[in-house]
Scaffold this motif. Structure first.
Motif, PDB file in Angstrom:
ATOM      1  N   THR A   1      88.316   9.843 -10.593  1.00 33.57           N
ATOM      2  CA  THR A   1      87.805  11.200 -10.431  1.00 33.57           C
ATOM      3  C   THR A   1      87.164  11.402  -9.058  1.00 33.57           C
ATOM      4  O   THR A   1      87.307  12.462  -8.451  1.00 33.57           O
ATOM      5  CB  THR A   1      86.779  11.504 -11.542  1.00 33.57           C
ATOM      6  OG1 THR A   1      87.381  11.261 -12.813  1.00 33.57           O
ATOM      7  CG2 THR A   1      86.318  12.949 -11.483  1.00 33.57           C
TER       8      THR A   1
ATOM      9  N   CYS B   1      89.720  12.288  -6.388  1.00 26.93           N
ATOM     10  CA  CYS B   1      90.628  13.396  -6.704  1.00 26.93           C
ATOM     11  C   CYS B   1      90.794  14.298  -5.478  1.00 26.93           C
ATOM     12  O   CYS B   1      89.793  14.757  -4.899  1.00 26.93           O
ATOM     13  CB  CYS B   1      90.091  14.194  -7.888  1.00 26.93           C
ATOM     14  SG  CYS B   1      91.152  15.600  -8.339  1.00 26.93           S
TER      15      CYS B   1
ATOM     16  N   GLN C   1      96.402   3.000 -17.614  1.00 28.78           N
ATOM     17  CA  GLN C   1      96.479   4.210 -16.814  1.00 28.78           C
ATOM     18  C   GLN C   1      95.091   4.778 -16.585  1.00 28.78           C
ATOM     19  O   GLN C   1      94.319   4.965 -17.520  1.00 28.78           O
ATOM     20  CB  GLN C   1      97.352   5.259 -17.518  1.00 28.78           C
ATOM     21  CG  GLN C   1      98.816   4.859 -17.602  1.00 28.78           C
ATOM     22  CD  GLN C   1      99.667   5.955 -18.199  1.00 28.78           C
ATOM     23  OE1 GLN C   1      99.135   6.962 -18.664  1.00 28.78           O
ATOM     24  NE2 GLN C   1     100.972   5.780 -18.191  1.00 28.78           N
TER      25      GLN C   1
ATOM     26  N   ASP D   1      94.654  14.570 -25.166  1.00 34.55           N
ATOM     27  CA  ASP D   1      94.413  15.447 -24.017  1.00 34.55           C
ATOM     28  C   ASP D   1      94.280  16.905 -24.455  1.00 34.55           C
ATOM     29  O   ASP D   1      93.384  17.622 -24.008  1.00 34.55           O
ATOM     30  CB  ASP D   1      95.556  15.290 -23.009  1.00 34.55           C
ATOM     31  CG  ASP D   1      95.650  13.880 -22.460  1.00 34.55           C
ATOM     32  OD1 ASP D   1      94.618  13.188 -22.466  1.00 34.55           O
ATOM     33  OD2 ASP D   1      96.744  13.481 -22.037  1.00 34.55           O
TER      34      ASP D   1
ATOM     35  N   ARG E   1      93.031   7.960 -15.407  1.00 37.28           N
ATOM     36  CA  ARG E   1      93.244   9.400 -15.299  1.00 37.28           C
ATOM     37  C   ARG E   1      91.987  10.093 -14.783  1.00 37.28           C
ATOM     38  O   ARG E   1      90.875   9.725 -15.144  1.00 37.28           O
ATOM     39  CB  ARG E   1      93.644   9.995 -16.649  1.00 37.28           C
ATOM     40  CG  ARG E   1      95.041   9.577 -17.092  1.00 37.28           C
ATOM     41  CD  ARG E   1      95.522  10.432 -18.252  1.00 37.28           C
ATOM     42  NE  ARG E   1      96.893  10.129 -18.581  1.00 37.28           N
ATOM     43  CZ  ARG E   1      97.949  10.695 -17.990  1.00 37.28           C
ATOM     44  NH1 ARG E   1      97.751  11.582 -17.039  1.00 37.28           N
ATOM     45  NH2 ARG E   1      99.171  10.374 -18.345  1.00 37.28           N
ATOM     46  N   CYS E   2      92.227  11.086 -13.957  1.00 37.31           N
ATOM     47  CA  CYS E   2      91.142  11.893 -13.409  1.00 37.31           C
ATOM     48  C   CYS E   2      90.666  12.883 -14.462  1.00 37.31           C
ATOM     49  O   CYS E   2      91.465  13.464 -15.199  1.00 37.31           O
ATOM     50  CB  CYS E   2      91.626  12.610 -12.157  1.00 37.31           C
ATOM     51  SG  CYS E   2      90.421  13.755 -11.452  1.00 37.31           S
TER      52      CYS E   2
ATOM     53  N   ASP F   1     103.230  13.611 -19.275  1.00 34.58           N
ATOM     54  CA  ASP F   1     102.300  12.557 -19.674  1.00 34.58           C
ATOM     55  C   ASP F   1     101.220  13.047 -20.625  1.00 34.58           C
ATOM     56  O   ASP F   1     100.339  12.268 -21.011  1.00 34.58           O
ATOM     57  CB  ASP F   1     101.641  11.941 -18.433  1.00 34.58           C
ATOM     58  CG  ASP F   1     102.660  11.316 -17.506  1.00 34.58           C
ATOM     59  OD1 ASP F   1     103.696  10.852 -18.014  1.00 34.58           O
ATOM     60  OD2 ASP F   1     102.423  11.293 -16.286  1.00 34.58           O
ATOM     61  N   THR F   2     101.239  14.308 -21.002  1.00 39.72           N
ATOM     62  CA  THR F   2     100.200  14.849 -21.869  1.00 39.72           C
ATOM     63  C   THR F   2     100.296  14.243 -23.262  1.00 39.72           C
ATOM     64  O   THR F   2     101.380  14.169 -23.846  1.00 39.72           O
ATOM     65  CB  THR F   2     100.325  16.367 -21.959  1.00 39.72           C
ATOM     66  OG1 THR F   2     100.276  16.919 -20.634  1.00 39.72           O
ATOM     67  CG2 THR F   2      99.192  16.953 -22.783  1.00 39.72           C
TER      68      THR F   2
ATOM     69  N   ASP G   1      96.228  18.360 -14.861  1.00 38.87           N
ATOM     70  CA  ASP G   1      97.242  17.341 -14.541  1.00 38.87           C
ATOM     71  C   ASP G   1      98.206  17.839 -13.456  1.00 38.87           C
ATOM     72  O   ASP G   1      99.432  17.729 -13.572  1.00 38.87           O
ATOM     73  CB  ASP G   1      98.018  16.950 -15.802  1.00 38.87           C
ATOM     74  CG  ASP G   1      98.673  15.584 -15.658  1.00 38.87           C
ATOM     75  OD1 ASP G   1      98.497  14.963 -14.591  1.00 38.87           O
ATOM     76  OD2 ASP G   1      99.349  15.140 -16.603  1.00 38.87           O
TER      77      ASP G   1
ATOM     78  N   ARG H   1      93.632  15.333 -14.303  1.00 37.91           N
ATOM     79  CA  ARG H   1      94.379  14.436 -15.171  1.00 37.91           C
ATOM     80  C   ARG H   1      95.418  13.622 -14.417  1.00 37.91           C
ATOM     81  O   ARG H   1      96.402  13.158 -14.982  1.00 37.91           O
ATOM     82  CB  ARG H   1      95.065  15.218 -16.302  1.00 37.91           C
ATOM     83  CG  ARG H   1      94.150  16.113 -17.098  1.00 37.91           C
ATOM     84  CD  ARG H   1      93.042  15.316 -17.746  1.00 37.91           C
ATOM     85  NE  ARG H   1      93.572  14.363 -18.718  1.00 37.91           N
ATOM     86  CZ  ARG H   1      92.841  13.453 -19.350  1.00 37.91           C
ATOM     87  NH1 ARG H   1      91.555  13.379 -19.108  1.00 37.91           N
ATOM     88  NH2 ARG H   1      93.395  12.647 -20.217  1.00 37.91           N
ATOM     89  N   GLY H   2      95.219  13.434 -13.121  1.00 39.02           N
ATOM     90  CA  GLY H   2      96.124  12.620 -12.330  1.00 39.02           C
ATOM     91  C   GLY H   2      95.824  11.135 -12.482  1.00 39.02           C
ATOM     92  O   GLY H   2      94.790  10.731 -13.026  1.00 39.02           O
ATOM     93  N   LEU H   3      96.756  10.300 -11.986  1.00 40.19           N
ATOM     94  CA  LEU H   3      96.604   8.844 -12.092  1.00 40.19           C
ATOM     95  C   LEU H   3      95.762   8.319 -10.942  1.00 40.19           C
ATOM     96  O   LEU H   3      96.242   7.576 -10.073  1.00 40.19           O
ATOM     97  CB  LEU H   3      97.996   8.179 -12.118  1.00 40.19           C
ATOM     98  CG  LEU H   3      98.894   8.562 -13.291  1.00 40.19           C
ATOM     99  CD1 LEU H   3     100.238   7.859 -13.188  1.00 40.19           C
ATOM    100  CD2 LEU H   3      98.218   8.230 -14.615  1.00 40.19           C
TER     101      LEU H   3
END
Length: 286
Positions: free
Chosen positions: A137, A140, A125, A221, A127-128, A216-217, A273, A132-134
């Motif tokens: 960065t 984003c 996965q 995180d 993550r930004c 998803d946290t 996120d 915190r998105g998939l």
């Protein structure tokens, strides 16, 4: 022992009365071949053919070319180079393309490695660091609207934490930079240690409640989110027992009240996120 068939004897008797085959060389380089034979009806037939010989160069293996130069022996000792069709039977030529199979096998191995690499990329996965998105960065969609966590915490706090960690790790035991246990630090004198192993002291630590977290946290995180504001005593992320996903809230306890107040002021309303966090004081159950 004579292995000749009786039909061969009859054929020889029939051909004994025929004229021999004639080969006439022409001026244009061709040859005229005249043959006599007896057909199925028993009649004598004369056939004339005009033949032109052509030399075809073919690349063969070096070992094969050397074998063709060997001297013949036995009944073929006085024969010319090449096979004699009267005494030699040439089998069917079978072409083997071993290199093609090797190339296909190599291509299959490369395809298998490529599929394993793609499967590994899909399983990991990305993550930004902002929302915190998939996604990456740099890609984003909220990079122009969300403020990075490093900016809202301030440069002074991050530098102070790094200096404190370096002094605690390598400072003199008796010097001003010596390590001080949490229960002996400033502001911790009123948090007395009880006979139950310090549980009462932990309950009196300033604790905040972070809600509106995504499913998803993870523990890391929340720890990375609150660590820039001060030393963390403990944290708890509520997760579903069956799925292991976050239930949407977490508790974080700091050693001093100032760090907890700073975390509430900075993180309340902060985008994390793709969600807006709600941070407030937690009321411990007595």
């Amino acid at each position: 022992m004579n292995n000749r068939d009786w039909a061969d004897d009859d054929l020889v008797e029939e051909q004994e009365g025929l004229p021999p085959m004639e080969v006439i060389a022409n001026d244009d380089g061709t040859k005229t071949v005249i043959e006599y034979r007896i057909n199925e009806d028993g009649k004598k037939v004369k056939s004339t053919r005009r033949v032109q010989e052509r030399v075809i160069q073919e690349r063969v293996n070096h070992a094969v070319a050397e074998r063709k130069k060997w001297a013949k022996f036995g009944a073929e000792e006085k024969s010319g180079p090449g096979p004699n069709l009267a005494t030699t039977k040439i089998g069917e030529i079978v072409w083997l393309k071993l290199s093609q199979y090797a190339a296909q096998q190599k291509q299959q191995e490369q395809d298998a490695l490529e599929q394993e690499r793609k499967a590994a990329v899909k399983s990991s996965q990305i993550r930004c660091r902002k929302c915190r998105g998939l996604h990456y960065t740099v890609k984003c969609p909220y990079k122009d609207t969300l403020v990075p966590l490093e900016e809202i915490t301030g440069d002074g706090s991050a530098e102070g934490q790094g200096a404190a960690g370096a002094d605690a790790a390598g400072g003199d035991k008796n010097g001003p930079n010596a390590y001080v246990p949490p229960h002996m630090r400033a502001g911790a004198s009123k948090l007395g240690v009880s006979a139950d192993g310090g549980r009462g002291a932990r309950d009196e630590l300033p604790t905040i409640r972070i809600s509106n977290l995504s499913e998803d946290t993870q523990d890391d995180d929340v720890r990375h989110l609150c660590h820039p504001f001060g030393a963390i005593s403990r944290f708890f992320v509520a997760k579903d027992r069956n799925t292991g996903q976050c239930k949407g809230f977490a508790f974080v306890s700091f050693y001093d009240k100032e760090s907890a107040e700073k975390a509430i002021a900075k993180l309340n309303g902060y985008g994390f996120d793709n969600l807006i966090l709600n941070v407030e004081w937690s009321n411990p159950s007595k």
